[in-house]
Design a protein around this motif. Structure first.
Motif, PDB file in Angstrom:
ATOM      1  N   ASN A 179      21.022 -17.049  15.374  1.00 48.22           N
ATOM      2  CA  ASN A 179      22.226 -18.069  15.364  1.00 48.22           C
ATOM      3  C   ASN A 179      22.479 -18.791  16.748  1.00 48.22           C
ATOM      4  O   ASN A 179      23.260 -19.952  16.976  1.00 48.22           O
ATOM      5  CB  ASN A 179      23.285 -17.566  14.974  1.00 48.22           C
TER       6      ASN A 179
ATOM      7  N   ALA B 168      34.242 -21.578  17.867  1.00 47.75           N
ATOM      8  CA  ALA B 168      32.976 -20.828  17.873  1.00 47.75           C
ATOM      9  C   ALA B 168      32.791 -20.035  19.210  1.00 47.75           C
ATOM     10  O   ALA B 168      32.694 -18.915  19.676  1.00 47.75           O
ATOM     11  CB  ALA B 168      31.889 -21.486  17.542  1.00 47.75           C
TER      12      ALA B 168
ATOM     13  N   ILE C 243      35.508 -17.517  20.162  1.00 45.58           N
ATOM     14  CA  ILE C 243      35.049 -15.912  19.211  1.00 45.58           C
ATOM     15  C   ILE C 243      33.665 -15.468  19.876  1.00 45.58           C
ATOM     16  O   ILE C 243      33.726 -14.080  20.169  1.00 45.58           O
ATOM     17  CB  ILE C 243      34.770 -16.337  17.636  1.00 45.58           C
ATOM     18  N   PHE C 244      32.804 -16.178  20.361  1.00 44.16           N
ATOM     19  CA  PHE C 244      31.600 -15.787  21.016  1.00 44.16           C
ATOM     20  C   PHE C 244      32.112 -14.939  22.300  1.00 44.16           C
ATOM     21  O   PHE C 244      31.536 -13.925  22.595  1.00 44.16           O
ATOM     22  CB  PHE C 244      30.562 -16.936  21.140  1.00 44.16           C
TER      23      PHE C 244
ATOM     24  N   THR D 192      33.659 -11.865  21.849  1.00 45.67           N
ATOM     25  CA  THR D 192      32.652 -10.681  21.493  1.00 45.67           C
ATOM     26  C   THR D 192      32.058 -10.164  22.804  1.00 45.67           C
ATOM     27  O   THR D 192      31.708  -8.989  23.050  1.00 45.67           O
ATOM     28  CB  THR D 192      31.792 -11.059  20.308  1.00 45.67           C
TER      29      THR D 192
ATOM     30  N   ASN E  83      26.040 -12.091  18.305  1.00 46.36           N
ATOM     31  CA  ASN E  83      25.551 -13.144  17.216  1.00 46.36           C
ATOM     32  C   ASN E  83      26.771 -14.217  17.152  1.00 46.36           C
ATOM     33  O   ASN E  83      27.850 -13.747  17.556  1.00 46.36           O
ATOM     34  CB  ASN E  83      25.133 -12.333  15.878  1.00 46.36           C
ATOM     35  N   ILE E  84      26.519 -15.350  16.434  1.00 55.51           N
ATOM     36  CA  ILE E  84      27.461 -16.159  16.099  1.00 55.51           C
ATOM     37  C   ILE E  84      27.473 -16.178  14.559  1.00 55.51           C
ATOM     38  O   ILE E  84      26.401 -16.259  13.888  1.00 55.51           O
ATOM     39  CB  ILE E  84      27.228 -17.547  16.606  1.00 55.51           C
ATOM     40  N   ASP E  85      28.660 -16.032  13.995  1.00 60.13           N
ATOM     41  CA  ASP E  85      28.743 -15.904  12.750  1.00 60.13           C
ATOM     42  C   ASP E  85      28.188 -17.367  11.795  1.00 60.13           C
ATOM     43  O   ASP E  85      28.218 -18.130  12.206  1.00 60.13           O
ATOM     44  CB  ASP E  85      30.377 -15.823  12.072  1.00 60.13           C
ATOM     45  N   SER E  86      27.592 -16.978  10.854  1.00 58.79           N
ATOM     46  CA  SER E  86      26.709 -18.107   9.946  1.00 58.79           C
ATOM     47  C   SER E  86      27.818 -19.151   9.668  1.00 58.79           C
ATOM     48  O   SER E  86      27.275 -20.196   9.337  1.00 58.79           O
ATOM     49  CB  SER E  86      25.948 -17.415   8.851  1.00 58.79           C
ATOM     50  N   SER E  87      28.792 -18.594   9.093  1.00 59.97           N
ATOM     51  CA  SER E  87      29.928 -19.539   8.615  1.00 59.97           C
ATOM     52  C   SER E  87      30.443 -20.561   9.884  1.00 59.97           C
ATOM     53  O   SER E  87      30.443 -21.782   9.613  1.00 59.97           O
ATOM     54  CB  SER E  87      31.201 -18.746   8.007  1.00 59.97           C
ATOM     55  N   LEU E  88      30.562 -19.941  10.964  1.00 60.67           N
ATOM     56  CA  LEU E  88      30.941 -20.694  11.817  1.00 60.67           C
ATOM     57  C   LEU E  88      29.544 -21.823  12.314  1.00 60.67           C
ATOM     58  O   LEU E  88      29.865 -23.048  12.657  1.00 60.67           O
ATOM     59  CB  LEU E  88      31.234 -19.922  13.371  1.00 60.67           C
TER      60      LEU E  88
END
Length: 242
Positions: free
Chosen positions: A95, A171, A174-175, A178, A194-199
């Motif tokens: 991602n 995004a 949040i990244f 993390t 990782n980056i969330d798939s929903s984002l």
């Protein structure tokens, strides 16, 4: 998945040093750009501008992700090297690669659309107006593009741009959160978070909406009407029927 690296010898001082080295990598890029490019000099934010000096939303998004990933990779690699592993970080989530690819493709596609419109004459670039003398009459020019980061080419707020920048900042926030959590609690993690798939989907939708709006928002070029041929005057000798 790579095994975790031992973290017993990674102190708080080294964690802060890793963050500073990550910022130093960004400063090195800024220094390189300033020394090798006289057009923008040390104003690195002008990397988001086009030749018409108007900031580009797609270029800004591209620059944001480049800055964030470069800082995160450098900081995490420093902690990895402190533990004795000097190789490159190979555990880069798909991602993260996808978001870099999306931002690059969005900027390249937006540039292609603009260049195509310029060549077809549907838009013109905004250039500084030349100095005019008192005897020189101002000429009528077609309206120039004067958009911005969150504005369309007419100067009004553009919802597609606002949406893309909003999801990008969400995004990125949040990244980075993390990344700092990994540096503080798990500095031995041998890869980028990782980056969330929903984002990722939200960013992809917003980028698609931005490009679609850019593709259809330019008005078609209107051809000037053909000049009407004046009827000859009855007083004109040439119009007399012989």
């Amino acid at each position: 998945m790579q095994p975790l690296i031992a973290t017993t010898n990674i102190t708080t001082g080294w964690k802060w040093l890793a963050i500073l080295i990550g910022l130093g990598a960004l400063a090195a890029v800024w220094l390189l750009v300033g020394l090798t490019n006289r057009t923008i000099g040390w104003r690195i934010w002008r990397l988001t501008e086009g030749e018409d000096k108007v900031p580009s939303t797609s270029k800004l998004q591209w620059l944001i992700w480049l800055t964030v990933v470069l800082f995160s990779y450098t900081a995490l690699w420093v902690l990895r090297a402190k533990a004795g592993h000097y190789g490159a970080i190979t555990n880069v989530p798909a991602n993260v690669l996808a978001v870099l690819g999306f931002s690059t493709a969005t900027a390249a596609t937006a540039k292609g659309i603009t260049v195509g419109y310029l060549h077809s004459g549907r838009i013109v670039k905004r250039n500084p107006a030349p100095a005019q003398s008192a005897q020189t009459q101002p000429t009528q020019n077609p309206p120039a593009v004067r958009g911005g980061i969150l504005q369309d080419d007419s100067g009004f707020p553009e919802l597609a741009k606002i949406q893309m920048i909003a999801f990008t900042l969400l995004a990125v926030g949040i990244f980075l959160t993390t990344v700092f959590h990994e540096i503080r609690a798990h500095p031995g993690q041998a890869g980028l978070p990782n980056i969330d798939s929903s984002l990722l989907v939200l960013m992809g939708i917003s980028q698609g909406g931005y490009l679609g709006k850019k593709l259809v928002s330019i008005r078609p070029r209107q051809e000037p009407p053909y000049p009407s041929t004046p009827m000859p005057s009855s007083s004109d000798p040439a119009s007399t029927v012989r």
